[in-house]
Structures are given as structure tokens and as C-alpha cells.
Design a protein around this motif. Sequence first.
Motif, PDB file in Angstrom:
ATOM      1  N   ILE A 122      20.238  -5.612 -12.680  1.00 35.54           N
ATOM      2  CA  ILE A 122      19.265  -6.635 -12.227  1.00 35.54           C
ATOM      3  C   ILE A 122      19.838  -8.183 -12.168  1.00 35.54           C
ATOM      4  CG2 ILE A 122      16.849  -7.368 -12.120  1.00 35.54           C
ATOM      5  CD1 ILE A 122      16.136  -4.581 -12.924  1.00 35.54           C
ATOM      6  N   LEU A 123      19.996  -8.622 -13.568  1.00 31.36           N
ATOM      7  CA  LEU A 123      20.539  -9.912 -13.848  1.00 31.36           C
ATOM      8  C   LEU A 123      21.756  -9.949 -12.898  1.00 31.36           C
ATOM      9  CD1 LEU A 123      20.230  -9.968 -17.487  1.00 31.36           C
ATOM     10  CD2 LEU A 123      18.698 -11.049 -16.060  1.00 31.36           C
ATOM     11  N   LYS A 124      22.504  -9.398 -12.541  1.00 31.58           N
ATOM     12  CA  LYS A 124      23.736  -9.666 -12.029  1.00 31.58           C
ATOM     13  C   LYS A 124      23.500  -9.619 -10.549  1.00 31.58           C
ATOM     14  CE  LYS A 124      28.403  -7.442 -11.141  1.00 31.58           C
ATOM     15  NZ  LYS A 124      29.363  -6.331 -11.406  1.00 31.58           N
ATOM     16  N   GLN A 145       0.803  -1.272   0.117  1.00 29.58           N
ATOM     17  CA  GLN A 145       0.021   0.000   0.109  1.00 29.58           C
ATOM     18  C   GLN A 145       0.869   1.296   0.073  1.00 29.58           C
ATOM     19  OE1 GLN A 145      -2.448  -0.882   3.622  1.00 29.58           O
ATOM     20  NE2 GLN A 145      -4.148  -0.361   2.160  1.00 29.58           N
ATOM     21  N   GLY A 146       0.370   2.358  -0.430  1.00 24.67           N
ATOM     22  CA  GLY A 146       1.008   3.715  -0.045  1.00 24.67           C
ATOM     23  C   GLY A 146       2.140   3.825  -1.125  1.00 24.67           C
ATOM     24  N   ARG A 147       2.707   5.076  -0.841  1.00 20.40           N
ATOM     25  CA  ARG A 147       4.083   5.147  -1.632  1.00 20.40           C
ATOM     26  C   ARG A 147       4.923   4.245  -1.597  1.00 20.40           C
ATOM     27  NH1 ARG A 147       5.300  10.587  -4.017  1.00 20.40           N
ATOM     28  NH2 ARG A 147       7.417  10.643  -4.433  1.00 20.40           N
ATOM     29  N   PHE A 148       5.646   4.049  -2.604  1.00 23.27           N
ATOM     30  CA  PHE A 148       6.683   2.974  -2.787  1.00 23.27           C
ATOM     31  C   PHE A 148       7.747   3.383  -2.163  1.00 23.27           C
ATOM     32  CE2 PHE A 148      10.469   0.978  -4.996  1.00 23.27           C
ATOM     33  CZ  PHE A 148       9.825  -0.553  -4.695  1.00 23.27           C
ATOM     34  N   ASP A 149       8.163   2.548  -1.116  1.00 28.40           N
ATOM     35  CA  ASP A 149       9.562   2.515  -0.493  1.00 28.40           C
ATOM     36  C   ASP A 149      10.440   1.343  -0.669  1.00 28.40           C
ATOM     37  OD1 ASP A 149      11.044   3.986   1.902  1.00 28.40           O
ATOM     38  OD2 ASP A 149      10.700   1.953   2.512  1.00 28.40           O
ATOM     39  N   PRO A 150      11.452   1.514  -1.196  1.00 29.57           N
ATOM     40  CA  PRO A 150      12.279   0.318  -1.548  1.00 29.57           C
ATOM     41  C   PRO A 150      12.974  -0.420  -0.154  1.00 29.57           C
ATOM     42  CG  PRO A 150      13.558   2.475  -2.032  1.00 29.57           C
ATOM     43  CD  PRO A 150      12.160   2.807  -1.611  1.00 29.57           C
ATOM     44  N   GLY A 151      12.755   0.140   0.752  1.00 26.17           N
ATOM     45  CA  GLY A 151      13.276  -0.494   1.999  1.00 26.17           C
ATOM     46  C   GLY A 151      12.377  -1.492   2.691  1.00 26.17           C
ATOM     47  N   ASP A 174      21.892  -5.358  -1.359  1.00 27.40           N
ATOM     48  CA  ASP A 174      22.756  -6.704  -1.378  1.00 27.40           C
ATOM     49  C   ASP A 174      22.721  -7.645  -0.102  1.00 27.40           C
ATOM     50  OD1 ASP A 174      23.497  -6.454  -4.071  1.00 27.40           O
ATOM     51  OD2 ASP A 174      24.866  -4.867  -3.509  1.00 27.40           O
ATOM     52  N   ARG A 175      22.297  -6.824   0.921  1.00 27.50           N
ATOM     53  CA  ARG A 175      22.293  -7.331   2.278  1.00 27.50           C
ATOM     54  C   ARG A 175      21.008  -8.222   2.468  1.00 27.50           C
ATOM     55  NH1 ARG A 175      23.936  -2.460   6.348  1.00 27.50           N
ATOM     56  NH2 ARG A 175      26.019  -1.822   5.353  1.00 27.50           N
ATOM     57  N   PHE A 176      20.067  -8.047   1.687  1.00 29.96           N
ATOM     58  CA  PHE A 176      18.493  -8.746   1.883  1.00 29.96           C
ATOM     59  C   PHE A 176      18.607 -10.142   1.092  1.00 29.96           C
ATOM     60  CE2 PHE A 176      17.301  -4.650   2.559  1.00 29.96           C
ATOM     61  CZ  PHE A 176      16.544  -4.686   3.667  1.00 29.96           C
ATOM     62  N   ASP A 177      17.991 -11.214   1.544  1.00 28.81           N
ATOM     63  CA  ASP A 177      18.135 -12.529   1.033  1.00 28.81           C
ATOM     64  C   ASP A 177      16.991 -12.666   0.054  1.00 28.81           C
ATOM     65  OD1 ASP A 177      18.070 -15.194   0.174  1.00 28.81           O
ATOM     66  OD2 ASP A 177      17.603 -15.768   2.454  1.00 28.81           O
ATOM     67  N   MET A 214      17.679  -0.801  -7.023  1.00 29.21           N
ATOM     68  CA  MET A 214      18.938  -1.301  -7.244  1.00 29.21           C
ATOM     69  C   MET A 214      19.996  -0.240  -6.507  1.00 29.21           C
ATOM     70  SD  MET A 214      17.877  -4.104  -8.441  1.00 29.21           S
ATOM     71  CE  MET A 214      19.776  -4.719  -8.660  1.00 29.21           C
ATOM     72  N   ALA A 215      19.379   0.958  -6.281  1.00 32.09           N
ATOM     73  CA  ALA A 215      20.185   1.967  -5.915  1.00 32.09           C
ATOM     74  C   ALA A 215      20.272   2.284  -4.199  1.00 32.09           C
ATOM     75  CB  ALA A 215      19.790   3.531  -6.334  1.00 32.09           C
ATOM     76  N   HIS A 216      19.318   1.255  -3.678  1.00 33.76           N
ATOM     77  CA  HIS A 216      19.217   1.287  -2.079  1.00 33.76           C
ATOM     78  C   HIS A 216      20.584   0.757  -1.706  1.00 33.76           C
ATOM     79  CE1 HIS A 216      17.812   0.010   1.802  1.00 33.76           C
ATOM     80  NE2 HIS A 216      16.787   1.064   1.607  1.00 33.76           N
ATOM     81  N   PRO A 217      20.966   1.468  -0.670  1.00 31.23           N
ATOM     82  CA  PRO A 217      22.503   1.156  -0.183  1.00 31.23           C
ATOM     83  C   PRO A 217      22.464  -0.179   0.545  1.00 31.23           C
ATOM     84  CG  PRO A 217      21.369   2.992   1.218  1.00 31.23           C
ATOM     85  CD  PRO A 217      20.619   2.767   0.174  1.00 31.23           C
TER      86      PRO A 217
END
Length: 496
Positions: free
Chosen positions: A276-278, A214-220, A251-254, A245-248
Motif C-alpha cells: 500500500i505504501l508503495k 452500500q452493499g457487498r464490497f466491490d474493489p472496482g 494502478d490505472r486509477f488516479d 491491491m490485488a485488483h488488476p
Amino acid sequence: MREHAAARPNHTALVQGERRLSWGDLDGLADRVASALQSDGVRPTESVAISGANSIEYAVLFLGALRAGAAVAPLPTGATATQLAGMVADSGARLLFADSTVPPLEVQVPRIAMDGSPGHRALADWLAPSGARPDPVQVRPEWPFNIIYSSGTTGAPKGIVQPHAMRWAHMGRAEAGGYGPQSVAILATSLCSNTTLVCFFPALSRGGTVVLMQGRFDPGTYLQLAERERATHTMLVPVQYHRLMAHPDFDRFDLSSFVMKFCTSAPFAAALKADILKRWPGGLIEYYGMTEGGGTCTLAAHEFPHKLHTVGKPADGHDIRLIDEDGREVPRGELGEVVGRSGSMMTAYHGQPAKTREAEWYDAQGNRFIRTGDVGRFDDDGFLTLMDRRKDMVISGGFNIYPSDLEAVLRQHPSVADVAVVGVPSVEWGESPVAYVVPAEGAPAPEVLRQWANERLGKTQRLAGLRYVGELPRSDIGKVLKRQLREQWIAAAAAS
């Protein structure tokens, strides 16, 4: 729905935040919606309207209305009160279901509060009693499934009537996308959008689970949810992929549970696809097509990493051709407007026969195609490369200028976070290209960036102006509203 509910009644069908709805409960609620609609005299092929944020209630109403044979008009969340009221009237909706995000509307039909907000009849009070079963309806392929209103990026929104046959044709994507009973599809765009629905329905058709954001998209928030729910599928638009992809901490998320990711609705940069592929497990499929249907191209980016600059090949059973300004087919390798034909085509623009005719092209055998308004060319391998929207093309001094070419040059500068190029009136040239840029930290003065770009552009392509903005105006599904930018530039020029 009946079959999945009977086979696995306790399996989760819908997720919204901490709320979960099982397949058995979804089936029962859909019956209650369909029964209530029948009690209110809503007959098959008549329509109901829904407007609001993504929610379990929204999904249940959509599915229950279909069970009653009604067509659904899911109204865009970013529209004004006047626009929404116009769409309710245009769709012929018998009822309006809305939540508190929707302002008061001057409409002639009953409004039901999906979230129980005061001032209108609550959904819980409107629903038929628990255990109610509607009269069975035998749906016909040509009946309207939904009426989706265009984003209005190039004019007033039009009601696109999609028949059941068109939606059924989309179910073929369920197999191609690898959906199954254990699939978990996370959706971060509005249920009012065809972008969302081409993932929503295939996921449910295989008895999977749909997670609604819901709501405004938040990458985190998205990344946390995808990890928690062990998401296997997602549909995102390019601007959302870019932010993810720009979120700092990306790469820490599974994200190892992902099977397939999808993208559509706006230009998808080759460099972004490659990133994204990488870095993101699972396959990546780009769909190129229109809500109106016609022809769809599919690019399985993980299978054709050397074709990321294209939108892929025509999907199976889709006939896509290119035509010139006079409606004649052009040979392979030449530019032309994209037209398409398939089993997935709109019936018409609702109540607008003239607009419908403008959107159609017929070949020498009388076969009906849908015009896209996009300009592209096929390469020798049959992959389609898009240039631009025909309406966005700038004609300056008799030369055709494609804004996407200019935007690509500007994106090469490290200070450009986002960019859109539009054509504005010019006394000398008829039209001239100008740029709106969202600057990154440390960006030079706008005139310095304009000169940098013009040094790399052809003489006929050079920018007449460049302005910095905090963000570009976008539709609910991430399309840049170039018409607004063009109007802003003209208004500012008139005031100066």
C-alpha cells in the motif's frame, strides 16, 4: 453541525450513489428527526435502534437522535432475526428504524421504514414538518452516545455503551488524520461498526464530506468512486485492502487526491502495508484498539516503514500494559495480555455487570483498564507486536501455540489465498491446530499442503488437519469468525 451548516450551507455533507445532501439540508433534517423523537416522548439518554444498509437516511437518523440526546443502537447487518430482536430488547430502544434488508422482527416497539418499504410507517410520514426545531438539549459527557453490539466472534454479542466523552476523545483523530473542510472520506464498512464511526464522526467534525458505499464490497466500484469523488481519506479493513491491491486495474486509477488511509479491526500483514505504501498515494495509519476502548496503539506506517510488523506505539494519553495469567504486569520484552486505559473507554456492557467486570483490570493504584484478550510484547523502541487472541491460542500437550504463527507460514505458499488456523479437541493432546485454506489456482491436494507446512513448523506446532474452503466466514468488518470454523470442524468430526 450547526456551525458547518451556517458557514457553508451548500457544501456537500453526505454522498450515497448519485444522491447528495448539503450541510444546510443535513442540519434541517437532523432537527426534524430530533423534533419527532421528542414528540414521541423519547427522552435524553433513552435509546433508539437503527438497522440496515448504509444510506443518507441512516446517517441523518443517527445524527438527529444525538441532537435529541438519545443514544443510538446501530445493529449489525449480518445478525439473524432472532439476534436482532434480542438486541432491540436488550438496548431498551423506544423505536426501531430499519430498511427492507432487515427481516420481520418480533419486537415490542414501533418500526419505521427508512426506505419507505411497505408494511411499516414510512420515515417521511414520521418526520416532524419541515422547519421544525427541537427543544435544545444540553448533553452531558457521561450520557450514552451509542450502544454498539460486538461481532460475536468469540461468543454472544454484547452491547458496548460508549459515552459522549469517549466519542469526543475520538475527535482528536481528526487533527492527526489531516481532516479539514475540503476532506472527502469514503467509507465502505457498515455504519453499525465502530470501525466506520471512528472515521465518520471525525470527518464530519471538520465540516468535510462523507461518501457512503452500500452493499457487498466491490474493489472496482470502490476505485471508480474514489477517483470520481477525489477522495482524501478512507477507512478500510485488511481484507478490503487485500482485494483492492490485488485488483488488476488498481494502478490505472488516479488516487493522487488521498491524504490519509486508515485500517483497523483485524490483523494487518506487514507485506500488505508495504504494498500500500508503495502503490497508493498518501499516508497510512493503523489503529489497534477495541470498540470497548481502553488503550489504542497507532502505527503511522509511512513514518515507520521498518516497524510494519507491529501495531505501533500507544497513542498520546493512552496507558497500555501487559499482564500475565495472574493479572501481574510483565516486564518489557515478555509476552502478556494487552490492557489499556485512556479517556476513551466504554461505560459498561449494557445490562451485563458480570461481563463488564471480566473485561476490567485494576492496577495497584486502583486505576481501571480494559482487557483486550490479545497477547503481545513491546520491543525496545516501545512498539507493540501482537501474537494472537488469548481465546484463540491453542494449548496442545501443554505448549502454547499461536495460530497467527502457523497462518504466516501457510501464507508463504503461493497456492494460499487466505487461511485461518483454529484449535480443535484432541484426545491425545487436549487441543490440536487445524487449518482452513482458501486455495489459489493450481493448489496441490490439501494433504500435500499440510505436509509442506509441517516441514516448516516446529514439532509442537504441526497441523493435525487442513481443509479447503471457498471462503472464510467473516463479520461485517472482516474479522474471521473462528468460532464458526471450530464448530464446523467438530461437527464434521462427529458425523464421520
